[in-house]
Design a protein around this motif. Structure first.
Motif, mmCIF file in Angstrom:
data_model
loop_
_atom_site.group_PDB
_atom_site.id
_atom_site.type_symbol
_atom_site.label_atom_id
_atom_site.label_comp_id
_atom_site.label_asym_id
_atom_site.label_seq_id
_atom_site.Cartn_x
_atom_site.Cartn_y
_atom_site.Cartn_z
ATOM 1 N N ALA A 9 32.049 43.525 41.206
ATOM 2 C CA ALA A 9 32.725 44.407 40.247
ATOM 3 C C ALA A 9 32.186 45.731 40.008
ATOM 4 N N ILE B 1 41.920 42.173 37.377
ATOM 5 C CA ILE B 1 40.633 41.420 36.984
ATOM 6 C C ILE B 1 41.388 40.363 36.099
ATOM 7 N N PHE C 285 43.698 37.876 37.746
ATOM 8 C CA PHE C 285 42.778 36.833 38.372
ATOM 9 C C PHE C 285 42.440 36.028 37.569
ATOM 10 N N CYS D 226 32.391 35.108 33.599
ATOM 11 C CA CYS D 226 33.518 35.915 34.319
ATOM 12 C C CYS D 226 32.701 37.211 34.039
ATOM 13 N N GLU E 164 30.736 41.137 35.678
ATOM 14 C CA GLU E 164 30.491 42.147 36.566
ATOM 15 C C GLU E 164 29.916 42.071 37.663
ATOM 16 N N LEU F 240 32.583 38.233 39.420
ATOM 17 C CA LEU F 240 33.787 38.655 40.185
ATOM 18 C C LEU F 240 33.614 39.860 41.273
ATOM 19 N N VAL G 204 35.468 42.172 44.332
ATOM 20 C CA VAL G 204 36.674 42.998 44.587
ATOM 21 C C VAL G 204 36.578 43.684 46.067
ATOM 22 N N VAL H 6 40.944 41.918 42.881
ATOM 23 C CA VAL H 6 39.866 40.977 43.153
ATOM 24 C C VAL H 6 40.231 39.958 44.223
ATOM 25 N N CYS H 7 39.089 39.729 45.012
ATOM 26 C CA CYS H 7 39.331 38.911 46.161
ATOM 27 C C CYS H 7 38.447 37.622 45.918
ATOM 28 N N ILE I 2 35.562 34.786 43.148
ATOM 29 C CA ILE I 2 34.527 34.815 42.280
ATOM 30 C C ILE I 2 33.640 33.669 42.490
#
Length: 377
Positions: free
Chosen positions: A152, A165, A168, A242, A244, A247, A249, A256-257, A259
């Motif tokens: 991210a 975000i 998610f 969680c 940057e 996470l 993207v 968001v795809c 984690i």
């Protein structure tokens, strides 16, 4: 609700023992020896940034499959990460993945376990720096599936993406709300906001007097307004980091795809998840950190509503996480100057703390919650 017997801040956690850097040949050797790979491409092995573990991305072919070359991560945890805890973290990833959330999952080793224990001497090679001491530590190692996506931090933030975000992570916490494991339920962990007050004893090491005064102000706010409410807050298993970097993207769809990095999972006050998320999202939108994270909060609460009492302490929990991040990052870099990753949040982190301290809490709450409908759990 649970009762916490240990008083937060009673002690400072001991520094962790990070694994030594591994050569490409060492990574390939251990992957093939302990896990069912037919081949590993040496030229694909690349170390990923990490706070206190060692992570190596690589491409290889599993035995007995026809899928061809795939990407994986060879992860070696720091020595304080016990095998019981690692098994608990494996269980969390398997649980989350089974509920449709994209995240890494551990592969089974040749012996059938998802974790192997490597002695310190097995990680050393002739390429190991001479200042790395040999010792008797054991390190848990795993091979995890690789999740595609851009971190991210490398993607331009928009209100829609920030909302996604939040949604998610709200869905992630909904999935984790029915998860229990003894290793994570009873985990006492330095990065748990419950133990934030332990940083107070380290503040004298901050050379910058302005930053030291800011950290002392955060400690006072947290001590008086958050610590007394720990026992009354709802508890649940959370991801716990969680940020940057964790996470992922999809750059084409701006959603968001996935984690990664479940190493901080534990059972604690569930509002801490949102606080951690908000804290790190504020570092992505430094032009207006308070206003720009409102969509994150809205997205999270639309999917996973929290009680009013939890929202009342969000401001203090965000301050605590930001302060913990910058102070610990600074101290860790003093101990290991080669690990520049721990300095990621320094500049933006201190600036954001200053912004939050200058704006009265009721004004921050107005920005964060004025358009959010709060529902009881």
């Amino acid at each position: 609700l649970v009762t916490e017997e240990k008083r937060p801040g009673d002690e400072i956690m001991a520094p962790v023992t990070r694994p030594p850097p591994l050569s490409v040949q060492t990574v390939v050797h251990h992957v093939i020896k302990y896990f069912p790979f037919r081949r590993v491409e040496e030229d694909s092995v690349k170390e990923l940034v990490s706070y206190d573990d060692r992570n190596y991305c690589f491409r290889g072919i599993l035995e007995g499959t026809t899928t061809g070359v795939q990407s994986f991560v060879f992860k070696v945890n720091h020595a304080e990460m016990t095998s019981d805890l690692v098994e608990g973290l494996n269980a969390i990833m398997n649980h989350v993945h089974s509920r449709g959330i994209s995240c890494p999952v551990p592969l089974c080793s040749r012996q059938g376990s998802q974790t192997v224990a490597l002695p310190h001497t097995d990680l050393l090679t002739w390429e190991t720096p001479p200042n790395v001491n040999q010792n008797e530590n054991m390190f848990c190692a795993r091979v995890l599936t690789y999740i595609n996506g851009d971190c991210a931090v490398s993607v331009r933030m928009t209100p829609n993406l920030l909302y996604d975000i939040g949604a998610f992570v709200g869905n992630l916490d909904h999935v984790l709300s029915d998860f229990n494991h003894p290793a994570t339920n009873g985990r006492v962990y330095e990065w748990d906001i419950k133990y934030f007050m332990s940083v107070r004893e380290s503040l004298a090491l901050l050379e910058d007097s302005t930053k030291r005064q800011m950290a002392e102000s955060v400690c006072a706010e947290v001590e008086h307004n958050l610590v007394p409410r720990f026992k009354s807050l709802w508890h649940s298993t959370i991801h716990g980091d969680c940020n940057e970097q964790n996470l992922l993207v999809d750059p084409n769809a701006s959603v968001v795809c996935g984690i990664v990095d479940f190493g901080d999972c534990l059972q604690t006050c569930r509002v801490f998840e949102l606080a951690i998320l908000v804290a790190y999202c504020m570092l992505l939108v430094t032009a207006d950190p308070i206003g720009m994270v409102a969509p994150v909060i809205a997205g999270y609460l639309d999917v996973f509503p929290l009680e009013q009492g939890e929202l009342d302490v969000l401001y203090y929990a965000v301050l605590a996480r930001l302060c913990k991040s910058v102070v610990t990052g600074y101290l860790t870099h003093l101990q290991d100057p080669s690990n520049s990753y721990v300095l990621t949040t320094q500049m933006a982190g201190w600036a954001t703390i200053g912004t939050l301290l200058r704006v009265p809490k009721h004004e921050v709450d107005k920005v964060w919650f004025e358009d959010v409908t709060v529902c009881a759990s």
